[in-house]
Motif scaffolding. Structure first.
Motif, PDB file in Angstrom:
ATOM      1  N   PRO A 168      48.567  13.959  35.125  1.00 20.10           N
ATOM      2  CA  PRO A 168      47.125  13.641  34.817  1.00 20.10           C
ATOM      3  C   PRO A 168      46.804  13.518  36.148  1.00 20.10           C
ATOM      4  CG  PRO A 168      48.240  11.877  33.694  1.00 20.10           C
ATOM      5  CD  PRO A 168      49.368  12.567  34.395  1.00 20.10           C
ATOM      6  N   GLY A 173      42.590  13.620  39.056  1.00 19.29           N
ATOM      7  CA  GLY A 173      41.201  13.701  38.785  1.00 19.29           C
ATOM      8  C   GLY A 173      41.210  14.173  40.401  1.00 19.29           C
ATOM      9  N   GLY A 174      40.650  13.497  41.097  1.00 19.53           N
ATOM     10  CA  GLY A 174      40.003  14.452  42.151  1.00 19.53           C
ATOM     11  C   GLY A 174      41.218  14.233  43.065  1.00 19.53           C
ATOM     12  N   ARG A 175      41.858  13.594  43.565  1.00 20.16           N
ATOM     13  CA  ARG A 175      42.875  14.144  43.946  1.00 20.16           C
ATOM     14  C   ARG A 175      43.457  13.472  45.227  1.00 20.16           C
ATOM     15  NH1 ARG A 175      42.587  19.530  42.105  1.00 20.16           N
ATOM     16  NH2 ARG A 175      41.604  20.150  43.905  1.00 20.16           N
ATOM     17  N   THR A 176      41.927  12.211  44.874  1.00 21.52           N
ATOM     18  CA  THR A 176      41.996  11.567  46.869  1.00 21.52           C
ATOM     19  C   THR A 176      42.598  10.313  46.813  1.00 21.52           C
ATOM     20  OG1 THR A 176      40.265  10.329  45.683  1.00 21.52           O
ATOM     21  CG2 THR A 176      39.252  12.091  46.844  1.00 21.52           C
ATOM     22  N   GLY A 177      44.007  10.356  45.553  1.00 20.52           N
ATOM     23  CA  GLY A 177      45.224   9.298  45.478  1.00 20.52           C
ATOM     24  C   GLY A 177      45.469   9.292  46.967  1.00 20.52           C
ATOM     25  N   SER A 207      35.875   8.877  49.860  1.00 20.67           N
ATOM     26  CA  SER A 207      35.719   9.607  48.588  1.00 20.67           C
ATOM     27  C   SER A 207      35.212   9.507  47.214  1.00 20.67           C
ATOM     28  CB  SER A 207      37.440   9.931  48.032  1.00 20.67           C
ATOM     29  OG  SER A 207      37.535   8.203  46.868  1.00 20.67           O
ATOM     30  N   GLN A 214      37.208  11.622  40.727  1.00 15.94           N
ATOM     31  CA  GLN A 214      36.797  11.123  39.724  1.00 15.94           C
ATOM     32  C   GLN A 214      36.483   9.740  38.702  1.00 15.94           C
ATOM     33  OE1 GLN A 214      38.480  14.164  37.635  1.00 15.94           O
ATOM     34  NE2 GLN A 214      38.036  15.448  38.965  1.00 15.94           N
ATOM     35  N   ASN A 271      39.292   6.704  39.170  1.00  9.48           N
ATOM     36  CA  ASN A 271      38.956   5.306  39.284  1.00  9.48           C
ATOM     37  C   ASN A 271      39.321   4.627  38.712  1.00  9.48           C
ATOM     38  OD1 ASN A 271      35.865   6.706  40.220  1.00  9.48           O
ATOM     39  ND2 ASN A 271      37.912   6.448  41.714  1.00  9.48           N
ATOM     40  N   THR A 317      43.303   3.712  38.324  1.00  7.69           N
ATOM     41  CA  THR A 317      43.598   3.459  39.900  1.00  7.69           C
ATOM     42  C   THR A 317      42.899   2.144  40.099  1.00  7.69           C
ATOM     43  OG1 THR A 317      42.251   4.103  41.217  1.00  7.69           O
ATOM     44  CG2 THR A 317      44.067   5.425  41.405  1.00  7.69           C
ATOM     45  N   GLY A 345      38.800  -0.396  44.550  1.00  7.09           N
ATOM     46  CA  GLY A 345      38.089  -1.424  44.540  1.00  7.09           C
ATOM     47  C   GLY A 345      37.104  -1.072  45.304  1.00  7.09           C
ATOM     48  N   GLU A 404      47.596   4.080  36.528  1.00  4.72           N
ATOM     49  CA  GLU A 404      48.454   4.821  36.747  1.00  4.72           C
ATOM     50  C   GLU A 404      48.460   6.842  36.851  1.00  4.72           C
ATOM     51  OE1 GLU A 404      49.927   5.380  40.711  1.00  4.72           O
ATOM     52  OE2 GLU A 404      49.722   2.344  40.371  1.00  4.72           O
ATOM     53  N   ILE A 454      42.944   8.841  30.435  1.00  6.75           N
ATOM     54  CA  ILE A 454      41.836   8.218  30.131  1.00  6.75           C
ATOM     55  C   ILE A 454      40.868   9.633  29.647  1.00  6.75           C
ATOM     56  CG2 ILE A 454      39.370   7.406  31.610  1.00  6.75           C
ATOM     57  CD1 ILE A 454      41.975   6.071  33.012  1.00  6.75           C
ATOM     58  N   GLU A 476      44.540  -2.080  46.932  1.00  6.07           N
ATOM     59  CA  GLU A 476      43.667  -1.383  45.262  1.00  6.07           C
ATOM     60  C   GLU A 476      44.024   0.230  45.956  1.00  6.07           C
ATOM     61  OE1 GLU A 476      40.278  -1.778  47.198  1.00  6.07           O
ATOM     62  OE2 GLU A 476      40.733  -0.420  49.725  1.00  6.07           O
ATOM     63  N   ASN A 530      53.212  10.954  33.855  1.00  5.67           N
ATOM     64  CA  ASN A 530      53.458  10.669  35.401  1.00  5.67           C
ATOM     65  C   ASN A 530      54.890   9.737  35.158  1.00  5.67           C
ATOM     66  OD1 ASN A 530      51.909  11.728  37.355  1.00  5.67           O
ATOM     67  ND2 ASN A 530      50.843   9.571  37.181  1.00  5.67           N
TER      68      ASN A 530
HETATM   69  C1  LIG Z   1      38.384   8.309  52.276  1.00  7.34           C
HETATM   70  C2  LIG Z   1      38.718   7.797  51.698  1.00  7.34           C
HETATM   71  C3  LIG Z   1      38.692   6.662  51.145  1.00  7.34           C
HETATM   72  C4  LIG Z   1      39.335   5.859  50.154  1.00  7.34           C
HETATM   73  N1  LIG Z   1      38.889   4.494  49.936  1.00  7.34           N
HETATM   74  C5  LIG Z   1      39.474   3.955  49.310  1.00  7.34           C
HETATM   75  C6  LIG Z   1      39.186   2.426  48.289  1.00  7.34           C
HETATM   76  O1  LIG Z   1      37.852   1.982  49.587  1.00  7.34           O
HETATM   77  N2  LIG Z   1      39.072   1.504  47.463  1.00  7.34           N
HETATM   78  C7  LIG Z   1      40.267   2.748  46.701  1.00  7.34           C
HETATM   79  O2  LIG Z   1      40.333   1.746  45.961  1.00  7.34           O
HETATM   80  N3  LIG Z   1      40.643   3.406  46.357  1.00  7.34           N
HETATM   81  C8  LIG Z   1      39.690   4.520  47.758  1.00  7.34           C
HETATM   82  N4  LIG Z   1      40.588   5.264  48.279  1.00  7.34           N
HETATM   83  C9  LIG Z   1      41.613   6.288  47.372  1.00  7.34           C
HETATM   84  C10 LIG Z   1      41.116   6.938  46.178  1.00  7.34           C
HETATM   85  O3  LIG Z   1      40.148   7.049  46.517  1.00  7.34           O
HETATM   86  C11 LIG Z   1      40.946   6.247  44.834  1.00  7.34           C
HETATM   87  O4  LIG Z   1      42.230   5.759  44.156  1.00  7.34           O
HETATM   88  C12 LIG Z   1      40.194   6.678  43.901  1.00  7.34           C
HETATM   89  O5  LIG Z   1      40.140   5.355  42.750  1.00  7.34           O
HETATM   90  C13 LIG Z   1      41.397   8.025  42.870  1.00  7.34           C
HETATM   91  O6  LIG Z   1      40.631   8.577  41.896  1.00  7.34           O
HETATM   92  P1  LIG Z   1      40.545  10.520  42.024  1.00  7.34           P
HETATM   93  O7  LIG Z   1      39.831  10.991  40.682  1.00  7.34           O
HETATM   94  O8  LIG Z   1      41.016  10.999  42.987  1.00  7.34           O
HETATM   95  O9  LIG Z   1      42.386  10.476  41.423  1.00  7.34           O
HETATM   96  P2  LIG Z   1      44.305  11.261  41.770  1.00  7.34           P
HETATM   97  O10 LIG Z   1      43.622  11.034  42.906  1.00  7.34           O
HETATM   98  O11 LIG Z   1      43.589  12.306  40.918  1.00  7.34           O
HETATM   99  O12 LIG Z   1      44.738  10.326  40.466  1.00  7.34           O
HETATM  100  C14 LIG Z   1      44.993   8.764  40.752  1.00  7.34           C
HETATM  101  C15 LIG Z   1      45.523   8.203  39.718  1.00  7.34           C
HETATM  102  O13 LIG Z   1      45.665   8.340  38.895  1.00  7.34           O
HETATM  103  C16 LIG Z   1      45.650   9.002  37.802  1.00  7.34           C
HETATM  104  N5  LIG Z   1      44.836  10.014  37.051  1.00  7.34           N
HETATM  105  C17 LIG Z   1      43.754  10.432  37.467  1.00  7.34           C
HETATM  106  N6  LIG Z   1      42.724  10.830  36.723  1.00  7.34           N
HETATM  107  C18 LIG Z   1      43.174  10.608  35.694  1.00  7.34           C
HETATM  108  C19 LIG Z   1      42.660  10.275  34.139  1.00  7.34           C
HETATM  109  N7  LIG Z   1      41.914  10.681  33.841  1.00  7.34           N
HETATM  110  N8  LIG Z   1      43.307   9.554  32.792  1.00  7.34           N
HETATM  111  C20 LIG Z   1      44.994   8.973  33.323  1.00  7.34           C
HETATM  112  N9  LIG Z   1      45.120   9.225  34.398  1.00  7.34           N
HETATM  113  C21 LIG Z   1      45.309   9.820  35.286  1.00  7.34           C
HETATM  114  C22 LIG Z   1      46.489   9.842  38.316  1.00  7.34           C
HETATM  115  O14 LIG Z   1      47.574  11.063  37.485  1.00  7.34           O
HETATM  116  C23 LIG Z   1      47.369   9.327  39.744  1.00  7.34           C
HETATM  117  O15 LIG Z   1      48.222   8.415  39.123  1.00  7.34           O
HETATM  118  C24 LIG Z   1      40.394   6.252  49.109  1.00  7.34           C
HETATM  119  C25 LIG Z   1      40.041   7.588  49.155  1.00  7.34           C
HETATM  120  C26 LIG Z   1      40.183   8.594  50.536  1.00  7.34           C
HETATM  121  C27 LIG Z   1      40.150   9.960  50.740  1.00  7.34           C
END
Ligand SMILES: Cc1cc2nc3c(=O)[nH]c(=O)nc-3n(C[C@H](O)[C@H](O)[C@H](O)COP(=O)(O)OP(=O)(O)OC[C@H]3O[C@@H](n4cnc5c(N)ncnc54)[C@H](O)[C@@H]3O)c2cc1C
Length: 486
Positions: free
Chosen positions: A70, A72-76, A138, A143, A147, A150, A153, A203, A209, A427, A464
């Motif tokens: 799965p 989302g926005g790939r910022t993990g 991010s 997305q 959020n 993960t 926070g 995760e 979700i 977090e 996953n």
């Molecule tokens: C500049 C920067 C700053 C950041 N600051 C913080 C911060 O202050 N605090 C913090 O907690 N994080 C921070 N992060 C990390 C990141 O942004 C978070 O973890 C964010 O919640 C990930 O969301 P995403 O949509 O990019 O998920 P993704 O990276 O796409 O996925 C993250 C995880 O969630 C799973 N996933 C995604 N979507 C779904 C879904 N719909 N259903 C089930 N599983 C799913 C994926 O399989 C993966 O395991 C930061 C990252 C960057 C690049």
């Protein structure tokens, strides 16, 4: 292995042509992490547009025994949203599911689809006269589904808690292909186990979700934001206590920033300005928010900072005089990860310890790392108000780590964290980055409970695979960690 063309033919019946990516060039961004440090392979990327389609994709993959990542926005930052290198998996991207389904301002809730970008969720809440307080660097790419997956926070946890506290209900597609409609917007619901909690922070290993009921909050009338320098983390902790006593829940952010982070960020992003003249080893970004006007809150914050100056807790301070200046202060803080990414080789840690032990952690961690490699340059910032720091020492420009340096540094930092009663992931989650360390630091009883949950929800290990737990972890052969405490 099932031939991909066979899978693609059946996938076309579920998602339309634009929902199926097979071309390697188009697929590339979906296979690469934000830091470019996790790059995988996949048979295909599927982009469903609604929950029914997600359920049908899962049913198809189950039928053909094809594992799903799965996304989302790939910022993990833990390699959890990229596939592995086998090329056997598919990526299931939620990016086309971005509808705001409904807003209920009287109930202070909003129902959103998983692929909504966090910034858009916040904007929709704002348009309804409310706030959704989750925020971090991010925000423009991550997305809400990611959020939640993960349990993110960010910078407002001091006041509002992390994502877990912001979720009232979830809609989930299970590995069985069934849809669980748990989209309840209730304040109180003790009718059995609180199942949504199992998926928050899982995760993507237990369920996909597809939508969530999120909690909204009244929009604060005013804010006051200050940037200060402080002689030490210990002095900063004294100020944190002072702020808590004076402002209680009006304190929304209390961020610690080492001077080097400011130097590097302003050098790499020249449009940013330093809020204070040079000097001071540490800085704090502090925000209070409440139902009084900005000028009233500014006066109150100013009074507390004056008292802190007299007590030696801070050395200098500047109060933002406008929303624009508040934004500038925050932009500097939020740009630190981007600047750090380009600064060279580093060792990243997302740790938490009890707030009272932060300064002990920083002193002992620096001393331990200097023993390993005297050249290491400390680079620390994060959410001091939550006891959560991003402790990311850098190697000097051009220097490569020596053999086993990563292992030595991680062990020194994480052994200390655990000794101080902390967590090796505050977090960001575990993903693949911390998976093997989890085995070392969690007790066997905890790992067994986790493996049992995974087997119960996903007996075929479809979702996953190899994230959080190893690929082979199963209730019948649970991973062994530290011996259980009896
Ligand atoms: C500049 C920067 C700053 C950041 N600051 C913080 C911060 O202050 N605090 C913090 O907690 N994080 C921070 N992060 C990390 C990141 O942004 C978070 O973890 C964010 O919640 C990930 O969301 P995403 O949509 O990019 O998920 P993704 O990276 O796409 O996925 C993250 C995880 O969630 C799973 N996933 C995604 N979507 C779904 C879904 N719909 N259903 C089930 N599983 C799913 C994926 O399989 C993966 O395991 C930061 C990252 C960057 C690049």
């Amino acid at each position: 292995m099932v031939p991909t063309n066979l899978f693609a033919d059946r996938a076309r019946d579920v998602v339309d042509e634009s929902g199926l990516i097979l071309d390697p060039v188009e697929m590339a961004p979906y296979l690469t992490s934000w830091r470019d440090n996790w790059i995988g392979k996949a048979r295909a990327v599927l982009r469903p547009t609604d929950t029914q389609q997600v359920a049908r994709v899962v049913a198809l993959c189950r039928d053909m025994s094809i594992p799903i990542v799965p996304q989302g926005g790939r910022t993990g930052v833990t390699g959890a949203s990229q596939p592995n290198e086998s090329g056997d998996e598919i990526v299931l991207s939620l990016e086309r599911m971005k509808r705001i389904r409904s807003i209920d301002p009287d109930n202070d809730t909003m129902t959103v689809e998983a692929g909504c970008v966090l910034a858009d969720v916040r904007a929709a809440a704002d348009a309804a006269g409310r706030i959704f307080p989750l925020s971090f660097g991010s925000v423009g790419s991550c997305q809400i589904g990611g959020n939640i997956a993960t349990n993110a926070g960010g910078v407002n946890v001091v006041r509002y808690g992390n994502t877990r506290s912001l979720i009232a209900g979830l809609e989930i597609v299970l590995p069985s292909g069934e849809i669980w409609d748990g989209l309840r917007g209730l304040r109180k619901d003790n009718a059995g186990y609180d199942l949504k909690q199992i998926f928050i922070g899982s995760e993507g290993t237990l369920g996909i979700i597809t939508a969530a009921v999120i909690r909204l909050f009244p929009r604060p009338f005013g804010t006051a934001v200050a940037f200060t320098s402080t002689p030490s983390p210990q002095a900063a902790l004294k100020l944190l206590s002072r702020m808590r006593e004076r402002f209680a829940e009006q304190l929304t952010s209390f961020e610690l920033i080492q001077q080097r982070c400011i130097e590097v960020t302003c050098r790499r992003i020249p449009s940013l300005r330093k809020p204070l003249p040079d000097g001071g080893a540490w800085h704090l970004l502090i925000e209070i928010a409440g139902q009084d006007a900005d000028d009233v809150l500014q006066v109150r914050l100013g009074e507390v900072l004056e008292a802190a100056l007299d007590a030696g807790e801070i050395e200098d301070a500047v109060l933002a005089q406008s929303r624009h200046q508040e934004r500038e202060f925050w932009l500097l803080r939020e740009s630190i990860p981007e600047a750090h990414k380009h600064e060279g080789r580093s060792f990243k840690h997302d740790i938490s310890v009890p707030i009272s032990r932060i300064s002990v952690f920083l002193e002992r961690a620096e001393a331990a790392l200097k023993q390993i490699d005297p050249d290491l340059l400390m680079f620390t910032f994060g959410h001091l108000g939550d006891g959560n720091l991003h402790f990311n020492p850098l190697l000097p420009p051009g220097r490569e780590p020596f053999v086993d340096e990563l292992q030595a540094v991680n062990t020194a930092v994480h052994d200390l964290v655990v000794e101080l009663g902390g967590s090796i992931s505050a977090e960001h989650g575990i993903g693949r980055l911390r998976r093997d360390e989890l085995l070392h630091y969690k007790s066997s009883v905890e790992l067994r409970m986790m493996a049992t949950l995974k087997s119960a929800f996903d007996p075929e290990n479809l979702f996953n695979r190899g994230k959080i737990l190893s690929e082979s972890a199963h209730a019948d052969s649970p991973p062994t960690g530290r011996p259980a405490t009896v």
